[in-house]
Design a protein around this motif. Structure first.
Motif, mmCIF file in Angstrom:
data_model
loop_
_atom_site.group_PDB
_atom_site.id
_atom_site.type_symbol
_atom_site.label_atom_id
_atom_site.label_comp_id
_atom_site.label_asym_id
_atom_site.label_seq_id
_atom_site.Cartn_x
_atom_site.Cartn_y
_atom_site.Cartn_z
ATOM 1 N N ARG A 29 0.823 -1.209 0.000
ATOM 2 C CA ARG A 29 0.000 0.000 0.000
ATOM 3 C C ARG A 29 0.860 1.264 0.000
ATOM 4 O O ARG A 29 0.542 2.242 -0.679
ATOM 5 N N GLU A 119 -0.368 0.796 10.214
ATOM 6 C CA GLU A 119 -1.519 0.569 9.331
ATOM 7 C C GLU A 119 -2.590 1.644 9.537
ATOM 8 O O GLU A 119 -3.171 2.151 8.568
ATOM 9 N N THR A 120 -2.828 2.007 10.787
ATOM 10 C CA THR A 120 -3.826 3.037 11.086
ATOM 11 C C THR A 120 -3.411 4.386 10.512
ATOM 12 O O THR A 120 -4.228 5.109 9.918
ATOM 13 N N ARG A 123 -3.833 4.452 6.794
ATOM 14 C CA ARG A 123 -5.246 4.573 6.451
ATOM 15 C C ARG A 123 -5.708 6.025 6.587
ATOM 16 O O ARG A 123 -6.454 6.539 5.750
ATOM 17 N N ARG A 127 -7.106 8.707 3.518
ATOM 18 C CA ARG A 127 -8.447 9.298 3.631
ATOM 19 C C ARG A 127 -8.418 10.808 3.848
ATOM 20 O O ARG A 127 -9.475 11.433 3.918
#
Length: 441
Positions: A29, A119-120, A123, A127
């Motif tokens: 990612r 990961e948070t 994310r 966004r």
């Protein structure tokens, strides 16, 4: 009596396996965001490997192409190898997000973030709301065209015409994009409209440098970001991706040239006296209109690329510096290609050094700075020559335009390589471990 031996992996092995998969997914990612923002293949693949290694997945190989990424893990023993792949479906420049991802990667590599927190945070980055509203991005694209038209001596009336033509082209292109029309035709229509505005000014005999409208509109459409990444990949030995990026650049240029040629053909068909003599050339001057035009081109490019406000000013200063260097080298009788390459090398060196100081990717400063030297005039002149039947002259101008574009990319990377050459050997090998002397074999 011998008891049964369980063939199931224990709970710790299962947990380690899940963590390995999550680390590989995180690396993919991050790689997708970096590649989609125009980062070099070499940087993307090395970043993916280092993220995986940080979270304990050490036997990894990352493979990066223009539109896809894959990462493979060979755990050893009797455990099966694992390969994961991710597609980059849209390459949208967003340098604010690129800076945020690069900061996240630094913290990951420093061991400051556990895997769930990384990961948070990733994310949250994906966004986040854009740093500028959409209307400002559209305005910045139009201001690129207006600033470029002033740089080539068009004046304020032409700047307003270039602004209006670019807004119209961008809105029509956005309308076509919402209907799934290929980007090639979006670019064709945008350059077509800009050229038709210039043809209209010539037809109405408005006493201005009408062709400067086309030059401005073309500069706003040229792929400076893809060009720099293309040359960087080639120099780093990533030939497959470099060839893919070069093909992308050529198709973008082909779309722009096709739009210009179509509009010129329509104008000539209607009897509009379009001639090569109408094409403006940027004065090799350090007077206020040229310096301000060059700085404005870079500043508006920075906004269009979503560079955060705190980093916009250095990009604008880079535009003024690159124009000053180019003019001084030209006055010293350097050929245009050499002057372009040397000026870009200076910006590449200064931009890379400054980027290391403030800890952001160098392209945040370098890509906007090269805007004033993009070959908009050469492309327009070449297409006009071809449309008028002057094939030899048109071919020469188009080849010179492509050569200028490659000189920009090569010069920028040369500046970055000078910084690398004088960095510590350990640091250089960490980021480019495969570099060896091959003497061309």
């Amino acid at each position: 009596m011998t008891g049964e031996i369980s063939t199931e992996p224990d709970e710790q092995d299962q947990r380690d396996e899940r963590d390995a998969y999550r680390a590989m997914g995180l690396a993919l990612r991050v790689g997708e965001l970096l590649l989609g923002s125009g980062e070099a293949t070499e940087t993307v693949s090395e970043t993916m490997r280092r993220i995986a290694a940080t979270y304990g997945v050490r036997k990894c190989e990352a493979d990066v192409n223009l539109s896809s990424l894959s990462i493979s893990h060979v755990p050893g023993g009797d455990r099966a190898p694992v390969t994961a792949e991710r597609r980059v479906r849209r390459r949208q420049p967003d340098y604010d997000r690129l800076i945020a991802v690069s900061s996240l990667v630094r913290r990951i590599n420093a061991g400051e973030l556990p895997l769930p927190e990384a990961e948070t945070r990733l994310r949250d980055i994906t966004r986040r709301v854009g740093v500028y509203p959409n209307w400002l991005i559209v305005t910045s694209l139009a201001l690129i065209a207006a600033s470029a038209s002033i740089l080539v001596g068009g004046g304020w009336v032409v700047a307003v015409a270039a602004f209006a033509a670019t807004v119209l082209g961008d809105r029509v292109g956005a309308w076509l994009a919402r209907r799934g029309v290929a980007e090639f035709f979006q670019l064709l229509v945008a350059s077509l409209l800009g050229t038709l505005v210039a043809v209209g000014l010539i037809w109405q005999k408005v006493p201005v440098q009408a062709s400067a409208v086309v030059v401005g509109a073309v500069v706003a459409l040229l792929p400076g970001r893809a060009l720099v990444a293309c040359v960087q990949d080639g120099i780093a030995g990533e030939y497959v991706t470099a060839a893919g990026r070069l093909t992308e650049v050529l198709f973008i240029v082909a779309g722009v040239v096709s739009g210009i040629g179509t509009a010129i053909a329509v104008g000539l068909r209607l009897g509009v006296p379009v001639t090569v003599d109408d094409v403006p050339v940027a004065p090799l001057s350090l007077e206020a209109p040229q310096l301000l035009g060059a700085a404005a081109v870079s500043l508006t490019f920075a906004v269009a690329l979503l560079v955060p406000p705190r980093h916009v000013l250095p990009g604008a200063l880079g535009g003024g510096l690159i124009w000053t260097a180019y003019v001084l080298l030209s006055e010293a009788d350097f050929p245009p290609l050499i002057a372009t390459a040397v000026a870009c090398a200076a910006i590449g060196l200064l931009g890379t050094a400054y980027a290391k100081l403030v800890k952001v990717p160098a392209m945040v400063f370098i890509v906007p700075a090269v805007g004033p030297l993009l070959p908009g005039t050469l492309l327009y002149r070449g297409m006009l020559d071809v449309s008028l039947g002057h094939l030899a002259g048109g071919t020469v101008n188009l080849v010179q335009a492509i050569s200028t574009a490659l000189a920009i990319g090569a010069g920028v990377i040369l500046g970055a390589e000078i910084i690398r050459a004088f960095s510590s050997r350990r640091l250089a090998r960490r980021f480019r471990p495969a570099a060896r002397r091959t003497r061309g074999f």
